[in-house]
Design a protein around this motif. Structure first.
Motif: not given
Length: 74
Positions: A6, A31, A34, A38, A54, A57-58
């Motif tokens: 993370e 996911r 995330q 968000r 962000f 993690m992506r």
């Protein structure tokens, strides 16, 4: 699992050592985290948190998906 995906980039070699089930579990966890991040960013100011979270993690999600895809193609 001790990947800490993370907040830090994950090494591809470490991902390749994991089983498919462990990778899927880690992917689901990332996911979910995330999504929650968000949602928090839309409802409150999270600028005090690490703004690179962000992106990290992506990219970790993409790394895990790549390893899973490599295994299905092989």
């Amino acid at each position: 699992m001790a990947l800490n995906a993370e907040t830090k980039p994950v090494d591809m070699a470490a991902l390749r050592e994991l089983s498919d089930e462990e990778l899927r579990t880690e992917l689901a966890t990332l996911r979910e985290t995330q999504f929650r991040l968000r949602f928090r960013s839309a409802t409150e100011d999270i600028s005090a948190d690490n703004p690179m979270r962000f992106r990290t993690m992506r990219r970790n999600i993409a790394r895990i998906e790549t390893v899973l895809r490599e295994r299905t193609k092989a």
